[in-house]
Design a protein around this motif. Structure first.
Motif, PDB file in Angstrom:
ATOM      1  N   UNK A   1       7.380  -9.516  -7.148  1.00 30.65           N
ATOM      2  CA  UNK A   1       7.671 -10.950  -7.104  1.00 30.65           C
ATOM      3  C   UNK A   1       8.254 -11.350  -5.752  1.00 30.65           C
ATOM      4  N   UNK A   2       9.120 -10.508  -5.191  1.00 30.37           N
ATOM      5  CA  UNK A   2       9.694 -10.796  -3.880  1.00 30.37           C
ATOM      6  C   UNK A   2       8.602 -10.831  -2.816  1.00 30.37           C
ATOM      7  N   UNK A   3       7.568 -10.006  -2.980  1.00 30.89           N
ATOM      8  CA  UNK A   3       6.455 -10.020  -2.040  1.00 30.89           C
ATOM      9  C   UNK A   3       5.657 -11.304  -2.099  1.00 30.89           C
ATOM     10  N   UNK A   4       5.622 -11.938  -3.275  1.00 34.70           N
ATOM     11  CA  UNK A   4       4.921 -13.215  -3.414  1.00 34.70           C
ATOM     12  C   UNK A   4       5.736 -14.370  -2.846  1.00 34.70           C
ATOM     13  N   UNK A   5       7.019 -14.147  -2.615  1.00 31.36           N
ATOM     14  CA  UNK A   5       7.907 -15.202  -2.142  1.00 31.36           C
ATOM     15  C   UNK A   5       8.679 -14.672  -0.927  1.00 31.36           C
ATOM     16  N   UNK A   6       8.021 -14.557   0.220  1.00 30.26           N
ATOM     17  CA  UNK A   6       8.594 -13.821   1.352  1.00 30.26           C
ATOM     18  C   UNK A   6       9.845 -14.463   1.923  1.00 30.26           C
ATOM     19  N   UNK A   7      10.800 -13.622   2.259  1.00 28.34           N
ATOM     20  CA  UNK A   7      12.010 -14.036   2.960  1.00 28.34           C
ATOM     21  C   UNK A   7      11.657 -14.186   4.442  1.00 28.34           C
ATOM     22  N   UNK A   8      11.845 -15.377   5.021  1.00 27.59           N
ATOM     23  CA  UNK A   8      11.453 -15.574   6.427  1.00 27.59           C
ATOM     24  C   UNK A   8      12.225 -14.689   7.391  1.00 27.59           C
ATOM     25  N   UNK A   9      13.394 -14.186   6.970  1.00 29.05           N
ATOM     26  CA  UNK A   9      14.197 -13.330   7.848  1.00 29.05           C
ATOM     27  C   UNK A   9      13.834 -11.850   7.718  1.00 29.05           C
ATOM     28  N   UNK A  10      12.935 -11.526   6.797  1.00 33.78           N
ATOM     29  CA  UNK A  10      12.558 -10.136   6.583  1.00 33.78           C
ATOM     30  C   UNK A  10      11.347  -9.787   7.436  1.00 33.78           C
ATOM     31  N   UNK A  11      11.321  -8.569   7.945  1.00 39.39           N
ATOM     32  CA  UNK A  11      10.187  -8.101   8.724  1.00 39.39           C
ATOM     33  C   UNK A  11       8.933  -8.085   7.848  1.00 39.39           C
ATOM     34  N   UNK A  12       7.863  -8.797   8.256  1.00 41.99           N
ATOM     35  CA  UNK A  12       6.661  -8.873   7.408  1.00 41.99           C
ATOM     36  C   UNK A  12       6.057  -7.505   7.109  1.00 41.99           C
ATOM     37  N   UNK A  13       6.067  -6.618   8.105  1.00 43.59           N
ATOM     38  CA  UNK A  13       5.506  -5.294   7.885  1.00 43.59           C
ATOM     39  C   UNK A  13       6.285  -4.509   6.846  1.00 43.59           C
ATOM     40  N   UNK A  14       7.613  -4.616   6.894  1.00 44.87           N
ATOM     41  CA  UNK A  14       8.446  -3.931   5.918  1.00 44.87           C
ATOM     42  C   UNK A  14       8.257  -4.529   4.532  1.00 44.87           C
ATOM     43  N   UNK A  15       8.142  -5.852   4.457  1.00 40.11           N
ATOM     44  CA  UNK A  15       7.922  -6.502   3.165  1.00 40.11           C
ATOM     45  C   UNK A  15       6.625  -6.019   2.531  1.00 40.11           C
ATOM     46  N   UNK A  16       5.552  -5.957   3.345  1.00 35.91           N
ATOM     47  CA  UNK A  16       4.272  -5.491   2.817  1.00 35.91           C
ATOM     48  C   UNK A  16       4.355  -4.040   2.372  1.00 35.91           C
ATOM     49  N   UNK A  17       5.067  -3.222   3.150  1.00 35.28           N
ATOM     50  CA  UNK A  17       5.190  -1.810   2.800  1.00 35.28           C
ATOM     51  C   UNK A  17       5.905  -1.628   1.461  1.00 35.28           C
ATOM     52  N   UNK A  18       7.033  -2.342   1.294  1.00 33.13           N
ATOM     53  CA  UNK A  18       7.811  -2.213   0.062  1.00 33.13           C
ATOM     54  C   UNK A  18       7.021  -2.745  -1.135  1.00 33.13           C
ATOM     55  N   UNK A  19       6.353  -3.883  -0.939  1.00 38.73           N
ATOM     56  CA  UNK A  19       5.577  -4.473  -2.026  1.00 38.73           C
ATOM     57  C   UNK A  19       4.413  -3.557  -2.419  1.00 38.73           C
ATOM     58  N   UNK A  20       3.715  -3.016  -1.426  1.00 36.94           N
ATOM     59  CA  UNK A  20       2.581  -2.153  -1.717  1.00 36.94           C
ATOM     60  C   UNK A  20       3.029  -0.860  -2.393  1.00 36.94           C
ATOM     61  N   UNK A  21       4.192  -0.365  -1.984  1.00 41.47           N
ATOM     62  CA  UNK A  21       4.740   0.834  -2.621  1.00 41.47           C
ATOM     63  C   UNK A  21       5.021   0.582  -4.096  1.00 41.47           C
ATOM     64  N   UNK A  22       5.591  -0.607  -4.401  1.00 40.15           N
ATOM     65  CA  UNK A  22       5.867  -0.950  -5.797  1.00 40.15           C
ATOM     66  C   UNK A  22       4.572  -1.090  -6.593  1.00 40.15           C
ATOM     67  N   UNK A  23       3.552  -1.694  -5.985  1.00 44.24           N
ATOM     68  CA  UNK A  23       2.266  -1.845  -6.662  1.00 44.24           C
ATOM     69  C   UNK A  23       1.635  -0.474  -6.948  1.00 44.24           C
ATOM     70  N   UNK A  24       1.736   0.421  -5.967  1.00 36.51           N
ATOM     71  CA  UNK A  24       1.163   1.754  -6.141  1.00 36.51           C
ATOM     72  C   UNK A  24       1.880   2.506  -7.258  1.00 36.51           C
ATOM     73  N   UNK A  25       3.218   2.444  -7.264  1.00 37.96           N
ATOM     74  CA  UNK A  25       3.990   3.129  -8.305  1.00 37.96           C
ATOM     75  C   UNK A  25       3.700   2.536  -9.673  1.00 37.96           C
ATOM     76  N   UNK A  26       3.614   1.203  -9.735  1.00 42.04           N
ATOM     77  CA  UNK A  26       3.301   0.550 -11.008  1.00 42.04           C
ATOM     78  C   UNK A  26       1.915   0.959 -11.490  1.00 42.04           C
ATOM     79  N   UNK A  27       0.940   0.961 -10.555  1.00 38.05           N
ATOM     80  CA  UNK A  27      -0.415   1.340 -10.922  1.00 38.05           C
ATOM     81  C   UNK A  27      -0.483   2.767 -11.445  1.00 38.05           C
ATOM     82  N   UNK A  28       0.256   3.681 -10.796  1.00 34.50           N
ATOM     83  CA  UNK A  28       0.265   5.071 -11.244  1.00 34.50           C
ATOM     84  C   UNK A  28       0.904   5.196 -12.624  1.00 34.50           C
ATOM     85  N   UNK A  29       1.988   4.441 -12.848  1.00 33.57           N
ATOM     86  CA  UNK A  29       2.652   4.469 -14.152  1.00 33.57           C
ATOM     87  C   UNK A  29       1.705   3.961 -15.244  1.00 33.57           C
ATOM     88  N   UNK A  30       1.075   2.801 -14.998  1.00 29.80           N
ATOM     89  CA  UNK A  30       0.177   2.225 -15.998  1.00 29.80           C
ATOM     90  C   UNK A  30      -1.016   3.146 -16.252  1.00 29.80           C
TER      91      UNK A  30
END
Length: 413
Positions: free
Chosen positions: A173-202
Motif C-alpha cells: 500500500x505504501x508503494x501505491x502512495x509514494x512518499x515524495x521524500x523517499x528515494x524512488x529506487x528504494x521504494x520500488x525495491x521494498x515494494x517489490x520485495x514485499x510482492x515477491x514474499x507475498x507471492x511466494x507465501x500464496x
C-alpha cells in the motif's frame, strides 16, 4: 486557466484536500483533450456511456507507449499476469465468473452476509484496542487493519499468519502512495520485495489447499471445475488473490476514512446514525457519490473512433474517466456539493459501472456500514484534531493518510 494547467492542478497534491472546484471547472469541457492522445472525460452521462462501451479497453497491453505522458505514475511492475480488472472480454468474463462463484450470487449468495458476525467481532476488537486513549489515528488504528483482516479471513489465511500478511499489505500500500521524500529506487525495491514474499507465501498456500481444501475463497478458486470455464491456472489464482488484497483493501480504507471525516463534518448526520443504524445504508451510498474512494480511472484505451459530447476520441487514444467529477455533475444530481443521505435516485459512479463494476462492492458496503455505525456509537464526543487532514499522495485512490480523532472515552459495546 489553460487545460494543461487545470489537469496538472487536479493531480497536484496541494489540491488533494478539495479537488471538487477543479472538477467543476473541468466539467465545462466534458471531453478535454490533453496533448495528442489523452482525453479526460468528466461529466456523468458521458462517463457512464463509456463505462458500458465495448470499444473502451481496460487491457494495458492496448495502451500506446507514452499515451498518458508523465502526468500519472505507472503502476508497479508485477511478475503476475494481469488480473481480470485489467483484461477485456472474453478473458475478463471467464475469470470474473470464476471469481464470483465462491464470493457471491448465484452460486454463493450468502457469502458476504454470512461474514457479518465475524466483521462485527473484528470491528469491536479494533475499537476495544483504543483502550484508555483519548485520541487515535483512525487510518493506522482502524481503517487499515480492518479490511486486511477481513481479506485474510475471506481467503482463508491461517490466523497465525495474519500478522505477516498485514506487513506485506502495508508495504505494498505504501508503494501505491509514494512518499515524495523517499528515494524512488528504494521504494520500488521494498515494494517489490514485499510482492515477491507475498507471492511466494500464496504459492505455498495454493499447494496446501490443493491437497487439503478448506472453506476459504482461495481454496475454492484452486479447486473449482467448470465445464464452460475450466479451471484457473496457478498464476490466475495468484493474480486474483493479489487483486482482492490490493484493490479491495485500498478502496475500503478510503471509504471508511472519508466516511468518518464526512460524518464529523456533518454532526447532524452522525447523530442520526448513532440513534438509528438503519440509516447506515443510505449514508454509505451517499458517501460513495460525495467522497468516492476511487477518484478516476486512468489508462483506458479506445479500440475504435468514438464520438461523444461533440468530440471524436480517435482509435488508440488514452482515456481517463473522472468518476468523482461525474458524481458531482449538477446535470445528474441536484445540489451535488451537499452531503444528503436522503438523496433519491442515487445511481452514483462510486464503484464504477458496466462489466468492471467493483467486484468487492457488496463486502465494502457492509464493512463500511458496520464500521461507521460502531465508531459513532462507541466514541464519546468524537471530534477532528486537524481539518483538513493530511492526504495521501495518490490522485487515484484519494483519502486522508492520517485522520486524528479526539474523543472523551469509549462507550460500552
Amino acid at each position: 486557466m489553460t487545460h494543461d494547467t487545470l489537469l496538472r492542478q487536479i493531480l497536484d497534491h496541494a489540491n488533494r484536500a478539495d479537488p471538487y472546484p477543479l472538477y467543476a471547472e473541468l466539467r465545462k469541457t466534458p471531453v478535454l483533450q490533453q496533448g495528442n492522445d489523452l482525453f479526460v472525460v468528466s461529466t456523468y452521462w458521458e462517463i457512464k456511456s463509456l463505462l458500458h462501451d465495448p470499444r473502451i479497453s481496460s487491457d494495458l497491453r492496448n495502451l500506446s507507449p507514452g499515451a498518458a505522458g508523465t502526468l500519472l505514475q505507472e503502476e508497479e511492475a508485477s511478475p503476475l499476469p494481469p488480473a481480470f480488472l485489467r483484461l477485456d472480454p472474453p478473458e475478463h468474463d471467464r475469470l470474473r465468473r470464476m471469481s464470483m462463484r465462491p464470493f457471491g450470487p448465484p452460486e454463493s449468495p450468502r457469502r458476504v452476509h454470512s461474514m457479518r458476525g465475524e466483521l462485527d467481532r473484528i470491528v469491536s476488537g479494533l475499537i476495544d484496542d483504543f483502550g484508555d486513549r483519548n485520541q487515535v489515528d483512525l487510518v493506522d488504528d482502524f481503517s487499515y487493519p480492518f479490511p486486511v483482516t477481513v481479506i485474510c479471513r475471506l481467503l482463508g489465511i491461517p490466523r497465525e499468519d495474519e500478522a505477516r500478511f498485514h506487513t506485506w499489505a502495508d508495504t505494498i500500500a505504501a508503494g501505491l502512495d509514494p512518499d515524495p521524500d523517499q528515494d524512488p529506487g528504494e521504494r520500488r525495491r521494498v515494494s517489490q520485495e514485499a510482492r515477491t514474499e507475498l507471492g511466494a507465501y500464496l504459492s505455498g498456500l495454493v499447494d496446501e489447499r490443493s491437497t487439503a481444501p478448506d472453506d476459504g475463497m482461495l481454496s475454492a478458486l484452486i479447486n473449482q471445475h467448470s465445464g464452460t470455464d475450466g479451471q484457473m491456472t496457478r498464476m490466475e489464482v495468484l493474480s486474483t488473490a493479489a487483486l482482492l488484497l490490493i484493490a479491495g483493501h485500498e478502496t475500503t480504507v478510503n471509504l471508511i476514512t472519508n466516511g468518518m471525516l464526512t460524518l464529523l463534518r456533518n454532526p447532524d448526520v452522525l447523530e442520526r446514525l448513532r440513534n438509528d443504524s438503519g440509516v447506515a445504508l443510505p449514508i454509505v451510498e451517499e458517501l460513495l457519490r460525495f467522497e468516492p474512494p476511487v477518484q478516476l480511472l486512468p489508462q483506458r484505451t479506445t479500440l475504435a473512433d468514438i464520438d461523444i459530447a461533440g468530440t471524436t476520441i480517435p482509435r488508440g487514444a488514452s482515456v481517463w474517466l473522472v468518476l468523482a467529477s461525474g458524481n458531482r455533475d449538477p446535470q445528474r444530481f441536484p445540489d451535488p456539493d451537499r452531503f444528503d443521505p436522503d438523496r433519491q435516485d442515487n445511481q452514483h459512479l462510486g464503484f464504477g459501472s458496466g462489466i468492471h463494476n467493483c467486484f468487492g462492492a457488496p463486502l465494502a458496503r457492509l464493512e463500511t456500514q458496520l464500521a461507521l455505525t460502531a465508531l459513532v456509537r462507541r466514541l464519546d464526543g468524537p471530534r477532528l484534531v486537524t481539518d483538513p487532514p493530511p492526504y495521501r499522495q495518490n490522485a487515484v485512490l484519494r483519502g486522508p493518510r492520517h485522520l486524528d480523532i479526539a474523543f472523551d472515552g469509549l462507550r460500552a459495546r
